[in-house]
Design an enzyme around this catalytic site. Sequence first.
Site, PDB file in Angstrom:
ATOM      1  N   SER A   1       0.843  -1.195   0.000  1.00  0.00           N
ATOM      2  CA  SER A   1       0.000   0.000   0.000  1.00  0.00           C
ATOM      3  C   SER A   1       0.876   1.242   0.000  1.00  0.00           C
ATOM      4  O   SER A   1       2.088   1.170   0.198  1.00  0.00           O
ATOM      5  CB  SER A   1      -0.934   0.016   1.220  1.00  0.00           C
ATOM      6  OG  SER A   1      -0.187   0.129   2.418  1.00  0.00           O
TER       7      SER A   1
ATOM      8  N   ILE B   1       3.149   4.458  -0.529  1.00  0.00           N
ATOM      9  CA  ILE B   1       4.340   4.713  -1.337  1.00  0.00           C
ATOM     10  C   ILE B   1       4.921   3.413  -1.863  1.00  0.00           C
ATOM     11  O   ILE B   1       5.354   3.330  -3.018  1.00  0.00           O
ATOM     12  CB  ILE B   1       5.384   5.490  -0.518  1.00  0.00           C
ATOM     13  CG1 ILE B   1       4.886   6.912  -0.226  1.00  0.00           C
ATOM     14  CG2 ILE B   1       6.725   5.542  -1.261  1.00  0.00           C
ATOM     15  CD1 ILE B   1       5.747   7.678   0.757  1.00  0.00           C
TER      16      ILE B   1
ATOM     17  N   ASP C   1       5.495  -7.547   2.449  1.00  0.00           N
ATOM     18  CA  ASP C   1       4.641  -6.771   3.337  1.00  0.00           C
ATOM     19  C   ASP C   1       4.179  -7.671   4.468  1.00  0.00           C
ATOM     20  O   ASP C   1       4.137  -8.903   4.323  1.00  0.00           O
ATOM     21  CB  ASP C   1       3.420  -6.218   2.582  1.00  0.00           C
ATOM     22  CG  ASP C   1       2.834  -4.991   3.258  1.00  0.00           C
ATOM     23  OD1 ASP C   1       3.114  -3.871   2.792  1.00  0.00           O
ATOM     24  OD2 ASP C   1       2.117  -5.135   4.268  1.00  0.00           O
TER      25      ASP C   1
ATOM     26  N   VAL D   1       9.108  -6.596   9.277  1.00  0.00           N
ATOM     27  CA  VAL D   1      10.438  -6.001   9.157  1.00  0.00           C
ATOM     28  C   VAL D   1      11.081  -5.678  10.502  1.00  0.00           C
ATOM     29  O   VAL D   1      12.269  -5.352  10.550  1.00  0.00           O
ATOM     30  CB  VAL D   1      10.403  -4.732   8.287  1.00  0.00           C
ATOM     31  CG1 VAL D   1      10.038  -5.070   6.854  1.00  0.00           C
ATOM     32  CG2 VAL D   1       9.450  -3.687   8.873  1.00  0.00           C
TER      33      VAL D   1
ATOM     34  N   ASN E   1      11.115   0.426   2.721  1.00  0.00           N
ATOM     35  CA  ASN E   1       9.982   1.348   2.726  1.00  0.00           C
ATOM     36  C   ASN E   1       9.023   1.124   3.893  1.00  0.00           C
ATOM     37  O   ASN E   1       8.340   2.066   4.313  1.00  0.00           O
ATOM     38  CB  ASN E   1       9.216   1.209   1.403  1.00  0.00           C
ATOM     39  CG  ASN E   1       7.871   1.893   1.447  1.00  0.00           C
ATOM     40  OD1 ASN E   1       7.766   3.113   1.376  1.00  0.00           O
ATOM     41  ND2 ASN E   1       6.803   1.096   1.580  1.00  0.00           N
TER      42      ASN E   1
ATOM     43  N   SER F   1      13.154   7.943   4.650  1.00  0.00           N
ATOM     44  CA  SER F   1      13.242   8.784   5.831  1.00  0.00           C
ATOM     45  C   SER F   1      12.018   9.700   5.817  1.00  0.00           C
ATOM     46  O   SER F   1      10.964   9.325   5.313  1.00  0.00           O
ATOM     47  CB  SER F   1      14.553   9.562   5.850  1.00  0.00           C
ATOM     48  OG  SER F   1      14.637  10.372   7.012  1.00  0.00           O
TER      49      SER F   1
ATOM     50  N   TYR G   1       8.862   8.917  16.035  1.00  0.00           N
ATOM     51  CA  TYR G   1       8.946   8.826  14.580  1.00  0.00           C
ATOM     52  C   TYR G   1      10.072   9.717  14.063  1.00  0.00           C
ATOM     53  O   TYR G   1      10.868   9.305  13.209  1.00  0.00           O
ATOM     54  CB  TYR G   1       7.607   9.254  13.988  1.00  0.00           C
ATOM     55  CG  TYR G   1       7.520   9.226  12.482  1.00  0.00           C
ATOM     56  CD1 TYR G   1       7.109   8.078  11.815  1.00  0.00           C
ATOM     57  CD2 TYR G   1       7.813  10.356  11.718  1.00  0.00           C
ATOM     58  CE1 TYR G   1       7.004   8.044  10.427  1.00  0.00           C
ATOM     59  CE2 TYR G   1       7.716  10.342  10.334  1.00  0.00           C
ATOM     60  CZ  TYR G   1       7.308   9.181   9.692  1.00  0.00           C
ATOM     61  OH  TYR G   1       7.213   9.167   8.330  1.00  0.00           O
TER      62      TYR G   1
ATOM     63  N   LYS H   1      13.432   8.542  11.982  1.00  0.00           N
ATOM     64  CA  LYS H   1      13.706   9.010  10.624  1.00  0.00           C
ATOM     65  C   LYS H   1      15.023   9.768  10.542  1.00  0.00           C
ATOM     66  O   LYS H   1      15.694   9.742   9.493  1.00  0.00           O
ATOM     67  CB  LYS H   1      12.550   9.865  10.128  1.00  0.00           C
ATOM     68  CG  LYS H   1      11.252   9.078   9.912  1.00  0.00           C
ATOM     69  CD  LYS H   1      11.442   7.917   8.941  1.00  0.00           C
ATOM     70  CE  LYS H   1      10.139   7.214   8.599  1.00  0.00           C
ATOM     71  NZ  LYS H   1      10.319   6.121   7.633  1.00  0.00           N
TER      72      LYS H   1
ATOM     73  N   THR I   1      -0.969   9.185   1.587  1.00  0.00           N
ATOM     74  CA  THR I   1      -1.043   7.734   1.691  1.00  0.00           C
ATOM     75  C   THR I   1      -2.278   7.340   2.494  1.00  0.00           C
ATOM     76  O   THR I   1      -2.877   8.179   3.175  1.00  0.00           O
ATOM     77  CB  THR I   1       0.202   7.188   2.391  1.00  0.00           C
ATOM     78  OG1 THR I   1       0.223   7.692   3.752  1.00  0.00           O
ATOM     79  CG2 THR I   1       1.475   7.619   1.678  1.00  0.00           C
TER      80      THR I   1
END
Length: 273
Positions: free
Chosen positions: A17, A19, A38, A60, A86, A139, A153, A157, A188
């Site tokens: 989904s 990006i 995913d 991940v 990603n 990032s 977050y 990043k 998104t």
Amino acid sequence: MTGRLKDKVVLITGAASGIGEHTARLFASEGALVVISDINAAAGERLARELGMHFIAADVSKEEEVERAVSSTVGWHGRLDCMVNNAGMVGVVGSILETGAEDWRRTLSVLLDSVFFGIKHAGRQMRELGGGGVILSLSSLAGLVGGVGPQVYSVAKAGVIALTRGAASELSAYGIRVNAVAPGLVMTPLVEEVYGGHDAALRGGAAKSPLGSAAMPQEIAASLCYLASDEARHVSAHTLVIDSGVSAAGAGAAPQFHHQPADFLGRLPEQYQ
């Protein structure tokens, strides 16, 4: 289709989904052999069938699952030309003074540990195969400018940017380029959920943009396509900022991220709870 990535073998995490999906679609249209990974197996398998590509489920935040995704890609195609780290989430939201240690660690595991795992295992395979390669990671503007995103977050990043520079320096000896992309607000499904719908997200994105328009995931995918292509063969250790000029204009603090209850994790997929 122009064939910019013809026959390049690419593994994309979080590709079901947002990006990641748009990147998988664009890379496939440019001739790449894309392996879609995913945590959402149903959506990932559906996209893989549509594109005629391989799918592998992976959480991940677990090193062994990232390693398995990388080794499976090499097993299917004989090599790995490009790794796109990603997969992500917003994670814990709230004041740094009220954030629990477990929420901190869980958020970093998905947003930063995963990139380390991807660079480590993709880099090992690329070094062993001896053909160079490209490693790209997502990032965020939040990793560069304070006050534009949730606290943990933003830390994660920023870590992606530092990791990109360090890995690029080390892996250049093997012909491996390492770069990152740092988007601002992108439309998104996750952003739409945060804003309460597609139209509200478009209005919110436009309001935060000095250019007066919301960024689309297809535009971020296009930047990744350039960095993965031979056109960028001398681009390494770089973080491409795609923020509509927010960082130059000076983003105001976003207090809603700092003071709302830290309850976002309760809305995550069960695997991340």
